[in-house]
Design an enzyme around this catalytic site. Structure first.
Site, PDB file in Angstrom:
ATOM      1  CD  GLU A 271       6.970  -5.655  -2.322  1.00  0.00           C
ATOM      2  OE1 GLU A 271       7.277  -4.699  -3.057  1.00  0.00           O
ATOM      3  OE2 GLU A 271       7.664  -6.692  -2.231  1.00  0.00           O
TER       4      GLU A 271
ATOM      5  CB  CYS B 150       3.229  -0.073  -7.022  1.00  0.00           C
ATOM      6  SG  CYS B 150       3.342  -1.728  -7.678  1.00  0.00           S
TER       7      CYS B 150
ATOM      8  N   GLY C 277       0.834  -1.202   0.000  1.00  0.00           N
ATOM      9  CA  GLY C 277       0.000   0.000   0.000  1.00  0.00           C
ATOM     10  C   GLY C 277       0.864   1.244   0.000  1.00  0.00           C
ATOM     11  CB  SER C 278       0.003   4.717   0.829  1.00  0.00           C
ATOM     12  OG  SER C 278      -0.548   4.445   2.105  1.00  0.00           O
TER      13      SER C 278
END
Ligand code: NAD
Length: 507
Positions: free
Chosen positions: A262, A296, A240-241
């Site tokens: 990640e 991403c 995620g962020s």
């Protein structure tokens, strides 16, 4: 719209968001409503996991681990093989659900399921190769080796943009390693999680597996926090962020757990004087507008040699003019919607930010009305200075920044100047340039490509990035080692007990 795929995947109007693999646990009070960004329709509801249900899931998973870790790894691989077969059977339906719930093009939805199938195949092979090393002992008649044991419960927290593949990268590897999995999908794509779990439930029943091997919980970050704080979960794999990753890392570290992170990327392609223009256009275009800029690994920056700058800018602007934006389930469209209206707001604010700092729009952006929901936007291109504030950030939307460079050292410096370190690429036909880019003084990213774009990784390599991308590695190569605990064994088959380092300890 034909919604047969929803029935095929066993989804209903109301779905159990909590499941230990055989049966769901329904909570009648709180739900997440899943609305499609494609047409705004409510696809279905998923019940939110209560703290009591969470406790029951972890207890069941703990119990299941006691059994699963004793099943020989190749047998575990056989279960994963069957899961891969079931995915092949439902590839069309699951790809359509991904496209409808998340908004990516149908081609990319199917591609995501193919990636799940690929990781199953990889994990099946891996199930016969979880090997350690043997070493020479410094002591006579001693043997030393290392082996890998299952770790326990692996907690997977995933993002909305790869609502099925990221779970499978973790889960399929973890399962062959002998771990059990508790998954919290993104609250923005909960039905994808239920569909994957339904497919698992059939495979589990066919093989008479106990409950608790693959588990599902649902809710917002508060359920994620229960997981990150939980000492019974030795490994948290979170996608995620960067904001989320910083919170997860601190909570997991405070209990000395392991985390695999990640996080966000801010990926660039360097376009050199010798670049092949056909490759540049395809790589940059797919990288920047694919998944509506919500990968991403999306290409966010083009760092272009001044001698090719106008050519690249003009050709790309022309290509952007030919993009078809609309219903992603209609295969003639290249670009679907953003995930929700909040994302549209963030995108519009970023465009304001670009203009405020003196950037110039080459292809204008903006919301597109009348396409089925309020989530459709125009992919846009902006010319900015290399030190632009906006270009330092990951805006999860189709905004592409163009910047100029004079020599390769400067290009690499610009490329590495952002806080994130996920994916990078160089377009060149000059061997010296490509080797310089791949050298220790070149790209600082986890992924560095030559003559392909930044997005679209294969499962065979270890995937992940450096700096604020979090440092994790998932999927191929030796990423499986994170999902196991390493044990070093020294065996003495002599009649003496010599100590290491020649220490004598005599009475
Ligand atoms: P997000 O950070 O908003 O949410 C991701 C997940 O984390 C969700 O399931 C959410 O509920 C959970 N979460 C949020 N805060 C948490 C907390 N404090 N504790 C525990 N869980 C928490 O991200 P998103 O908007 O769903 O996804 C987009 C982001 O994900 C982008 O930054 C993108 O680059 C990144 N991403 C990275 C990769 C990668 O492999 N590097 C892959 C896909 C997406």
């Amino acid at each position: 719209m034909n919604t047969d795929f929803i029935q095929e995947l066993g989804l209903e109007a109301d779905n159990d968001g909590t499941s230990t693999g055989r049966q769901g646990h329904h909570n009648t009070e709180a739900h997440i409503s899943s609305h499609s960004p494609v047409d705004g329709a409510q696809i279905g509801r998923v019940s939110i996991t209560t703290p009591e249900q969470y406790e029951a899931v972890i207890n069941q998973a703990t119990e299941a681990f006691r059994h699963w870790r004793t099943v020989p790894a190749p047998r575990r691989g056989e279960i994963v093989r069957q899961y891969g077969e079931a995915l092949r059977e439902h590839k069309d339906a699951l790809g359509r659900l991904v496209s409808y719930e998340m908004g990516k093009s149908l081609q990319e939805g199917w591609g995501e399921v193919q990636e799940m199938i690929d990781i199953c195949d990889f994990a099946v092979g891996l199930s016969r190769q979880l090997h350690g090393l043997t070493m020479h002992s410094e002591r006579p008649l001693h043997r030393m080796y290392e082996q890998y044991h299952p770790l326990g419960i692996v907690g997977v927290i995933s993002a909305f943009n790869f609502p099925v593949a990221v779970w499978s990268w973790n889960a399929m590897i973890a399962l062959v390693c002998g771990d059990v999995v508790v998954w919290k999908p993104s609250e923005k794509a909960p039905l994808c999680g239920v569909a994957c779990q339904n497919i698992w439930a059939k495979v589990a029943a066919d093989n008479d597996l106990p409950e608790g091997i693959s588990n599902l919980v649902n809710g917002d970050y508060t359920i994620g926090e229960l997981m990150t704080q939980d000492k019974r979960i030795p490994l948290i794999s979170a996608t995620g962020s960067t904001r989320m990753g910083k919170a997860v890392a601190q909570t997991v570290a405070a209990r000395l757990g392991k985390s695999l992170l990640e996080l966000g990327g801010n990926n660039a392609i360097i376009i050199t004087p010798s670049a092949d223009m056909d490759l540049v256009l395809t790589g940059a275009l797919f990288g920047a507008v694919g998944t509506c800029g919500q990968r991403c690994t999306s290409t966010r920056r083009l760092i272009i040699h001044e001698s090719r700058y106008e050519e690249v800018r003009d050709k790309l602007a022309k290509a952007y003019g030919q993009l078809k934006i609309g219903d992603p389930l209609d295969e003639k469209n290249h670009v679907g919607p953003l995930i929700d209206e909040q994302s549209v707001e963030t995108y519009l604010q970023a465009i304001e930010g670009i203009k405020n700092e003196g950037g110039k729009m080459v292809v204008e952006g903006g919301r597109i009305d009348g396409l089925g929901s309020n989530c459709y936007v125009k992919p846009c291109i902006a010319e900015v200075e290399p030190d632009s504030e906006m270009a330092q950030q990951e805006t999860f939307a189709p905004i592409l920044y163009l910047m100029k460079y004079r020599d390769l050292d400067e290009a690499i410096e610009i490329q590495n100047s952002v806080p994130q370190g996920l994916s990078s690429a160089i377009m060149t036909t000059n061997l010296r340039e490509s080797e310089r880019f791949l050298s220790p003084t070149g790209s600082d990213c986890g992924i560095a490509n030559v003559n392909i774009g930044t997005s679209g990784a294969e499962i065979g390599g270890a995937f992940g990035g450096e700096k604020e991308t979090g440092g994790g590695r998932e999927s191929g190569s030796d990423a499986w080692k994170v999902y196991m605990r390493r044990q070093t064994n020294t065996i003495n088959y002599s009649t003496e007990l010599p100590l290491a380092q020649g220490i004598s300890f005599n009475l």
